[in-house]
Design a protein around this motif. Structure first.
Motif, PDB file in Angstrom:
ATOM      1  N   ASP A 163     -13.282   2.960  19.617  1.00 52.67           N
ATOM      2  CA  ASP A 163     -13.851   1.664  20.008  1.00 52.67           C
ATOM      3  C   ASP A 163     -12.793   0.688  20.536  1.00 52.67           C
ATOM      4  OD1 ASP A 163     -16.280   2.664  19.218  1.00 52.67           O
ATOM      5  OD2 ASP A 163     -16.297   1.644  17.288  1.00 52.67           O
ATOM      6  N   GLY A 164     -11.775   1.242  21.194  1.00 56.78           N
ATOM      7  CA  GLY A 164     -10.730   0.392  21.746  1.00 56.78           C
ATOM      8  C   GLY A 164      -9.672  -0.038  20.743  1.00 56.78           C
ATOM      9  N   TRP A 165      -9.726   0.507  19.522  1.00 54.89           N
ATOM     10  CA  TRP A 165      -8.768   0.170  18.471  1.00 54.89           C
ATOM     11  C   TRP A 165      -7.895   1.380  18.138  1.00 54.89           C
ATOM     12  CZ3 TRP A 165      -8.427  -4.692  16.133  1.00 54.89           C
ATOM     13  CH2 TRP A 165      -9.452  -5.586  16.454  1.00 54.89           C
ATOM     14  N   SER A 166      -6.658   1.094  17.756  1.00 50.97           N
ATOM     15  CA  SER A 166      -5.730   2.104  17.250  1.00 50.97           C
ATOM     16  C   SER A 166      -5.524   1.842  15.759  1.00 50.97           C
ATOM     17  CB  SER A 166      -4.395   2.025  17.991  1.00 50.97           C
ATOM     18  OG  SER A 166      -3.420   2.824  17.349  1.00 50.97           O
ATOM     19  N   ILE A 167      -5.738   2.866  14.936  1.00 54.55           N
ATOM     20  CA  ILE A 167      -5.612   2.717  13.488  1.00 54.55           C
ATOM     21  C   ILE A 167      -4.566   3.716  13.000  1.00 54.55           C
ATOM     22  CG2 ILE A 167      -6.835   2.654  11.286  1.00 54.55           C
ATOM     23  CD1 ILE A 167      -8.901   2.891  14.415  1.00 54.55           C
ATOM     24  N   SER A 168      -3.514   3.228  12.380  1.00 50.10           N
ATOM     25  CA  SER A 168      -2.456   4.113  11.889  1.00 50.10           C
ATOM     26  C   SER A 168      -2.362   4.020  10.366  1.00 50.10           C
ATOM     27  CB  SER A 168      -1.107   3.758  12.518  1.00 50.10           C
ATOM     28  OG  SER A 168      -0.720   2.441  12.187  1.00 50.10           O
ATOM     29  N   TYR A 169      -1.972   5.143   9.759  1.00 51.96           N
ATOM     30  CA  TYR A 169      -1.919   5.266   8.300  1.00 51.96           C
ATOM     31  C   TYR A 169      -0.525   5.735   7.887  1.00 51.96           C
ATOM     32  CZ  TYR A 169      -7.000   5.336   8.978  1.00 51.96           C
ATOM     33  OH  TYR A 169      -8.276   5.030   9.360  1.00 51.96           O
ATOM     34  N   SER A 170       0.025   5.112   6.845  1.00 54.54           N
ATOM     35  CA  SER A 170       1.367   5.497   6.393  1.00 54.54           C
ATOM     36  C   SER A 170       1.535   5.171   4.912  1.00 54.54           C
ATOM     37  CB  SER A 170       2.441   4.775   7.229  1.00 54.54           C
ATOM     38  OG  SER A 170       2.306   3.366   7.115  1.00 54.54           O
ATOM     39  N   ASP A 171       2.706   5.501   4.386  1.00 62.86           N
ATOM     40  CA  ASP A 171       3.050   5.266   2.973  1.00 62.86           C
ATOM     41  C   ASP A 171       2.012   5.892   2.041  1.00 62.86           C
ATOM     42  OD1 ASP A 171       5.119   3.854   4.040  1.00 62.86           O
ATOM     43  OD2 ASP A 171       4.399   1.881   3.446  1.00 62.86           O
ATOM     44  N   PHE A 172       1.795   7.200   2.202  1.00 61.93           N
ATOM     45  CA  PHE A 172       0.776   7.878   1.397  1.00 61.93           C
ATOM     46  C   PHE A 172       1.242   8.053  -0.043  1.00 61.93           C
ATOM     47  CE2 PHE A 172      -0.407   9.064   5.678  1.00 61.93           C
ATOM     48  CZ  PHE A 172      -1.782   9.075   5.633  1.00 61.93           C
ATOM     49  N   GLU A 173       0.304   7.874  -0.957  1.00 58.70           N
ATOM     50  CA  GLU A 173       0.544   8.132  -2.369  1.00 58.70           C
ATOM     51  C   GLU A 173      -0.722   8.736  -2.954  1.00 58.70           C
ATOM     52  OE1 GLU A 173       1.640   5.545  -6.326  1.00 58.70           O
ATOM     53  OE2 GLU A 173       2.569   5.004  -4.435  1.00 58.70           O
ATOM     54  N   SER A 174      -0.597   9.927  -3.529  1.00 60.56           N
ATOM     55  CA  SER A 174      -1.775  10.669  -4.015  1.00 60.56           C
ATOM     56  C   SER A 174      -2.827  10.817  -2.918  1.00 60.56           C
ATOM     57  CB  SER A 174      -2.377   9.974  -5.250  1.00 60.56           C
ATOM     58  OG  SER A 174      -1.444   9.899  -6.295  1.00 60.56           O
ATOM     59  N   LYS A 175      -2.355  11.083  -1.705  1.00 58.51           N
ATOM     60  CA  LYS A 175      -3.176  11.296  -0.502  1.00 58.51           C
ATOM     61  C   LYS A 175      -3.837  10.022   0.028  1.00 58.51           C
ATOM     62  CE  LYS A 175      -4.325  16.162  -1.391  1.00 58.51           C
ATOM     63  NZ  LYS A 175      -5.433  17.141  -1.452  1.00 58.51           N
ATOM     64  N   LEU A 176      -3.623   8.894  -0.621  1.00 58.31           N
ATOM     65  CA  LEU A 176      -4.213   7.628  -0.179  1.00 58.31           C
ATOM     66  C   LEU A 176      -3.164   6.817   0.577  1.00 58.31           C
ATOM     67  CD1 LEU A 176      -6.122   6.684  -3.454  1.00 58.31           C
ATOM     68  CD2 LEU A 176      -7.125   7.560  -1.337  1.00 58.31           C
ATOM     69  N   ALA A 177      -3.512   6.349   1.767  1.00 62.02           N
ATOM     70  CA  ALA A 177      -2.582   5.536   2.542  1.00 62.02           C
ATOM     71  C   ALA A 177      -2.452   4.159   1.911  1.00 62.02           C
ATOM     72  CB  ALA A 177      -3.066   5.404   3.985  1.00 62.02           C
ATOM     73  N   ARG A 178      -1.220   3.718   1.732  1.00 62.90           N
ATOM     74  CA  ARG A 178      -0.995   2.383   1.193  1.00 62.90           C
ATOM     75  C   ARG A 178      -0.895   1.343   2.300  1.00 62.90           C
ATOM     76  NH1 ARG A 178       3.699   1.658  -2.903  1.00 62.90           N
ATOM     77  NH2 ARG A 178       2.691  -0.377  -2.877  1.00 62.90           N
ATOM     78  N   ARG A 179      -0.610   1.790   3.503  1.00 59.83           N
ATOM     79  CA  ARG A 179      -0.441   0.863   4.629  1.00 59.83           C
ATOM     80  C   ARG A 179      -1.329   1.318   5.791  1.00 59.83           C
ATOM     81  NH1 ARG A 179       3.565  -2.827   5.935  1.00 59.83           N
ATOM     82  NH2 ARG A 179       3.779  -3.297   8.148  1.00 59.83           N
ATOM     83  N   ILE A 180      -2.180   0.419   6.251  1.00 56.78           N
ATOM     84  CA  ILE A 180      -3.086   0.707   7.354  1.00 56.78           C
ATOM     85  C   ILE A 180      -2.929  -0.396   8.395  1.00 56.78           C
ATOM     86  CG2 ILE A 180      -5.493   1.083   8.041  1.00 56.78           C
ATOM     87  CD1 ILE A 180      -6.062   1.801   5.093  1.00 56.78           C
ATOM     88  N   LYS A 181      -2.708   0.002   9.630  1.00 53.41           N
ATOM     89  CA  LYS A 181      -2.536  -0.966  10.715  1.00 53.41           C
ATOM     90  C   LYS A 181      -3.624  -0.746  11.760  1.00 53.41           C
ATOM     91  CE  LYS A 181       1.119  -3.351  13.187  1.00 53.41           C
ATOM     92  NZ  LYS A 181       2.570  -3.474  13.352  1.00 53.41           N
ATOM     93  N   VAL A 182      -4.343  -1.815  12.087  1.00 56.98           N
ATOM     94  CA  VAL A 182      -5.468  -1.758  13.023  1.00 56.98           C
ATOM     95  C   VAL A 182      -5.132  -2.686  14.193  1.00 56.98           C
ATOM     96  CG1 VAL A 182      -7.951  -2.114  13.284  1.00 56.98           C
ATOM     97  CG2 VAL A 182      -7.025  -1.383  11.071  1.00 56.98           C
ATOM     98  N   GLU A 183      -5.084  -2.119  15.413  1.00 59.74           N
ATOM     99  CA  GLU A 183      -4.628  -2.903  16.551  1.00 59.74           C
ATOM    100  C   GLU A 183      -5.502  -2.702  17.776  1.00 59.74           C
ATOM    101  OE1 GLU A 183       0.064  -3.396  16.493  1.00 59.74           O
ATOM    102  OE2 GLU A 183      -0.490  -1.270  16.374  1.00 59.74           O
ATOM    103  N   SER A 184      -5.750  -3.783  18.474  1.00 61.78           N
ATOM    104  CA  SER A 184      -6.363  -3.772  19.795  1.00 61.78           C
ATOM    105  C   SER A 184      -5.923  -5.073  20.457  1.00 61.78           C
ATOM    106  CB  SER A 184      -7.889  -3.697  19.707  1.00 61.78           C
ATOM    107  OG  SER A 184      -8.456  -3.696  20.998  1.00 61.78           O
ATOM    108  N   HIS A 185      -5.064  -4.970  21.443  1.00 64.46           N
ATOM    109  CA  HIS A 185      -4.440  -6.157  22.031  1.00 64.46           C
ATOM    110  C   HIS A 185      -5.475  -7.236  22.364  1.00 64.46           C
ATOM    111  CE1 HIS A 185      -1.331  -8.401  24.108  1.00 64.46           C
ATOM    112  NE2 HIS A 185      -2.215  -8.628  25.072  1.00 64.46           N
TER     113      HIS A 185
END
Length: 199
Positions: A163-185
């Protein structure tokens, strides 16, 4: 006199070491994801399980930046409650129940808004893709549109394009992402998750 000096030096060294160890433990506890018993990746992924996420939320566009706290309570697929707080207190709350919604923002109740993201943007100046986030925050694509995704060897999503957005996932712990970044200029939303809790 010499003996008392030695004891004082040993006592001082012990105190210093204790303080260092305590401060390290405090730092580590702040950096660890709180994951109560019964909350894991498989539980979160099941759409009709209930859970609550608490996170720091950072927002940025070409006009402003803001930092606050987010509480997201998922009750079942399509049914969730969201509360957003600034340092001054609650700035918005939303109950979404399938096809009905109750948004409270700026001390005003708005029932069944057809375009929630637009209403929130009009009222408080933040554009947030609300309906998609209920899926994106658990690493799933929104079901009503096409997407591209990249997964790691454990089939954990690393990024989504939808939908025109970029979603990135990082800093995984127990398979759960601790950091989520959602971007669409020009919009950029970052969630740093503090805890998941089972309801």
């Amino acid at each position: 006199m010499i003996l008392s000096k030695k004891i004082s030096c040993k006592l001082l060294a012990y105190i210093i070491i204790s303080l260092v160890v305590a401060s390290c433990a405090t730092l580590n506890s702040k950096n660890q994801l709180i994951e109560p018993s019964g909350v894991d990746y498989e539980y979160i992924q099941a759409g009709n399980n209930t859970w609550t996420l608490k996170a720091k939320i950072s927002y940025r566009d070409d006009k402003k930046t803001a930092i606050g706290q987010l509480k997201w309570q998922h009750l079942e697929t399509g049914h969730y409650n969201i509360r957003v707080f600034s340092p001054q207190g609650e700035i918005a709350s939303l109950e979404q129940r399938h096809d009905s919604s109750n948004l409270r923002v700026n001390r005003k109740d708005i029932m069944n808004a057809t375009e929630l993201s637009k209403v929130v943007n009009d009222e408080i100046g933040f554009y947030i893709p609300i309906k998609q986030l209920d899926y994106w925050i658990i690493g799933k694509p929104y079901p009503d549109s096409i997407f591209l995704a990249k997964y790691d060897d454990e089939q954990l999503v690393l990024w989504l394009l939808q939908d025109g957005w970029s979603i990135s996932y990082s800093d995984f712990e127990s398979k759960l992402a601790r950091r989520i970044k959602v971007e669409s200029h020009p919009y950029s939303i970052t969630l740093v998750i503090n805890s998941w809790a089972k309801e």
